[in-house]
Scaffold this motif. Structure first.
Motif, PDB file in Angstrom:
ATOM      1  N   VAL A  99       0.804  -1.229   0.000  1.00 43.45           N
ATOM      2  CA  VAL A  99       0.000   0.000   0.000  1.00 43.45           C
ATOM      3  C   VAL A  99       0.839   1.283   0.000  1.00 43.45           C
ATOM      4  O   VAL A  99       0.509   2.251  -0.696  1.00 43.45           O
ATOM      5  N   GLN A 100       1.952   1.290   0.762  1.00 42.72           N
ATOM      6  CA  GLN A 100       2.721   2.542   0.880  1.00 42.72           C
ATOM      7  C   GLN A 100       3.376   2.949  -0.442  1.00 42.72           C
ATOM      8  O   GLN A 100       3.725   4.106  -0.636  1.00 42.72           O
ATOM      9  N   ASP A 101       3.500   1.991  -1.351  1.00 44.94           N
ATOM     10  CA  ASP A 101       4.159   2.290  -2.631  1.00 44.94           C
ATOM     11  C   ASP A 101       3.216   2.186  -3.827  1.00 44.94           C
ATOM     12  O   ASP A 101       3.639   2.327  -4.970  1.00 44.94           O
ATOM     13  N   CYS A 102       1.942   1.912  -3.573  1.00 42.89           N
ATOM     14  CA  CYS A 102       1.016   1.684  -4.692  1.00 42.89           C
ATOM     15  C   CYS A 102       0.509   3.037  -5.220  1.00 42.89           C
ATOM     16  O   CYS A 102      -0.050   3.835  -4.460  1.00 42.89           O
ATOM     17  N   SER A 103       0.689   3.283  -6.508  1.00 42.62           N
ATOM     18  CA  SER A 103       0.255   4.582  -7.048  1.00 42.62           C
ATOM     19  C   SER A 103      -1.262   4.582  -7.237  1.00 42.62           C
ATOM     20  O   SER A 103      -1.876   3.535  -7.467  1.00 42.62           O
ATOM     21  N   LEU A 104      -1.831   5.765  -7.158  1.00 46.61           N
ATOM     22  CA  LEU A 104      -3.277   5.915  -7.351  1.00 46.61           C
ATOM     23  C   LEU A 104      -3.680   5.440  -8.755  1.00 46.61           C
ATOM     24  O   LEU A 104      -4.728   4.833  -8.951  1.00 46.61           O
ATOM     25  N   ASP A 105      -2.797   5.694  -9.707  1.00 47.70           N
ATOM     26  CA  ASP A 105      -3.081   5.290 -11.081  1.00 47.70           C
ATOM     27  C   ASP A 105      -3.228   3.765 -11.198  1.00 47.70           C
ATOM     28  O   ASP A 105      -4.152   3.254 -11.833  1.00 47.70           O
ATOM     29  N   VAL A 106      -2.331   3.027 -10.548  1.00 44.49           N
ATOM     30  CA  VAL A 106      -2.396   1.562 -10.582  1.00 44.49           C
ATOM     31  C   VAL A 106      -3.664   1.090  -9.879  1.00 44.49           C
ATOM     32  O   VAL A 106      -4.382   0.206 -10.362  1.00 44.49           O
ATOM     33  N   GLY A 153       1.695  -7.810  -1.354  1.00 45.66           N
ATOM     34  CA  GLY A 153       2.406  -7.116  -2.437  1.00 45.66           C
ATOM     35  C   GLY A 153       1.478  -6.668  -3.557  1.00 45.66           C
ATOM     36  O   GLY A 153       1.882  -5.906  -4.428  1.00 45.66           O
ATOM     37  N   TYR A 154       0.258  -7.144  -3.550  1.00 43.89           N
ATOM     38  CA  TYR A 154      -0.700  -6.785  -4.610  1.00 43.89           C
ATOM     39  C   TYR A 154      -1.910  -6.083  -3.985  1.00 43.89           C
ATOM     40  O   TYR A 154      -3.020  -6.612  -3.990  1.00 43.89           O
ATOM     41  N   SER A 155      -1.677  -4.883  -3.458  1.00 38.88           N
ATOM     42  CA  SER A 155      -2.749  -4.162  -2.744  1.00 38.88           C
ATOM     43  C   SER A 155      -3.967  -3.965  -3.625  1.00 38.88           C
ATOM     44  O   SER A 155      -5.102  -4.193  -3.184  1.00 38.88           O
ATOM     45  N   ALA A 156      -3.747  -3.513  -4.840  1.00 37.36           N
ATOM     46  CA  ALA A 156      -4.884  -3.175  -5.703  1.00 37.36           C
ATOM     47  C   ALA A 156      -5.582  -4.451  -6.178  1.00 37.36           C
ATOM     48  O   ALA A 156      -6.793  -4.604  -6.019  1.00 37.36           O
ATOM     49  N   TYR A 157      -4.826  -5.382  -6.717  1.00 38.18           N
ATOM     50  CA  TYR A 157      -5.442  -6.603  -7.265  1.00 38.18           C
ATOM     51  C   TYR A 157      -6.131  -7.417  -6.171  1.00 38.18           C
ATOM     52  O   TYR A 157      -7.304  -7.794  -6.294  1.00 38.18           O
TER      53      TYR A 157
END
Ligand code: NAD
Length: 252
Positions: A99-106, A153-157
C-alpha cells in the motif's frame, strides 16, 4: 444430450485464459455462448473455432454504454440470459505494490476493470435475467489473493478481488427472489496470459508452485468442471457460496 442444452451464457473475459476455456466447455455442453471481451480479434477467432453456438460481444467492461450495448445484442438475439460468468480482470504485475508504494493510477486502473467492470456486467446481465423471467446463474471470479497472504504485495489486485467476493454475496441475497443464483469461483494460480509475467520469473514461479499443496499450479482446463457445474441446474440449490478450486492454496 449436453448438460447446458438450451441455455444462453455470457462469458466476460472470453478472449483469454479461464474465460476462453469456460466458453469452450459451455459450447461443448450445448449452450449458446456470448464471448464478451475488449480484445475483438481474440473473440472473433474464438467464435470461428467454436462454431455457430458462439458469438462475439466486443465490449470494454469499464464503460457502462459499452456493457449496455453488449447485453442489448444478447437480448435481441436470444431474448434471455441463463448464465453469466465474470472473468475479465487485470493484474498489473510489476506495478501493483504494498500500500505505501502503490500509485493511485495503478489502484484506479485495477479497480476500473476488476470492481467497476464486474459491477457493470453484473448489473446489466442481472437486468436481462430479471426481464426474461427465467432465473439464472451468475458466477464471479474471486481469488486467494483477496483472502490469504498470497495477496501480499498486490494491494490493488488482491483487494479488488475481495470486493468482488463481497459483491457476490450481496447479489446472492438480492437476486434470490428472481430465481437468480450468484456464486463465486476461487481459482489457484493458473498459467494464463494474466500470470505469464509471474511465471517468467524463475524465483516467483518456484514460489507459486510451492504454494500449492497438491504439487502443481493450474491450467485453464482445471477450472472448467466447476464452471459447467455452476452454469447447470446441477447446482440449483447453491447460492452465495464460493467454490475454491485452487490445489489447496487456501488451506495453507
Ligand atoms: N490466472 C490465475 O492464476 C488466476 C488466479 C485467481 C483468479 N484469477 C481470475 O480469473 C479471471 C480470469 O483470469 P485469466 O488468468 O484467465 O486472465 P487473462 O488475462 O488470461 O484473461 C482476462 C481477459 O479479460 C479481458 N479484459 C481485460 N480488461 C478488459 C476490459 N476492460 N473489458 C473487457 N475485457 C477485458 C482481457 O482482454 C482478457 O481476454 C480473472 O478474474 C482473474 O482475476 C486468475
Amino acid at each position: 444430450m449436453g448438460r447446458l442444452d438450451g441455455k444462453v451464457i455470457v462469458v466476460s473475459g472470453a478472449g483469454s485464459g479461464l474465460g476462453e476455456g469456460a466458453a469452450g466447455a459451455f459450447v461443448h455442453e450445448g449452450a449458446k455462448v456470448g464471448l464478451l471481451d475488449r480484445n475483438e480479434e481474440a473473440i472473433r477467432a474464438l467464435a470461428e473455432r467454436l462454431g455457430p453456438a458462439a458469438f462475439p460481444l466486443p465490449c470494454d467492461v469499464t464503460s457502462e454504454s459499452s456493457v449496455e450495448s453488449a447485453f442489448s445484442i444478447v437480448r435481441e438475439r436470444h431474448g434471455r440470459l441463463d448464465g453469466l460468468f465474470c472473468y475479465a480482470a487485470v493484474q498489473l504485475v510489476g506495478e501493483d505494490q504494498p500500500v505505501q508504494d502503490c500509485s493511485l493510477d495503478v489502484w484506479e486502473r485495477t479497480y476500473a476493470v476488476n470492481a467497476r467492470g464486474v459491477f457493470l456486467v453484473c448489473k446489466h446481465g442481472a437486468k436481462l435475467m430479471i426481464a426474461a423471467g427465467n432465473g439464472g446463474s451468475i458466477v464471479n471470479c474471486g481469488s486467494p489473493t483477496g483472502l490469504t497472504m498470497s495477496g501480499a504485495g498486490y494491494s490493488a489486485y488482491g483487494s479488488s478481488k475481495a470486493a468482488v467476493m463481497g459483491l457476490t454475496r450481496i447479489m446472492a441475497a438480492d437476486l434470490a427472489q428472481y430465481g437468480i443464483r450468484v456464486n463465486g469461483i476461487i481459482p489457484g494460480s493458473i498459467i494464463t496470459p494474466l500470470t505469464k509475467k509471474l511465471y517468467d520469473d524463475p524465483e516467483i514461479s518456484a514460489k507459486l508452485h510451492a504454494l500449492h499443496p497438491i504439487g502443481r499450479v493450474g491450467l485453464p482446463e482445471d477450472m472448467n468442471g466447476v464452471a459447467v457445474f455452476l452454469a447447470s441446474d446441477e447446482s440449483k440449490f447453491a447460492t452465495g457460496a464460493h467454490f475454491t478450486v485452487d490445489g489447496g492454496v487456501c488451506v495453507r
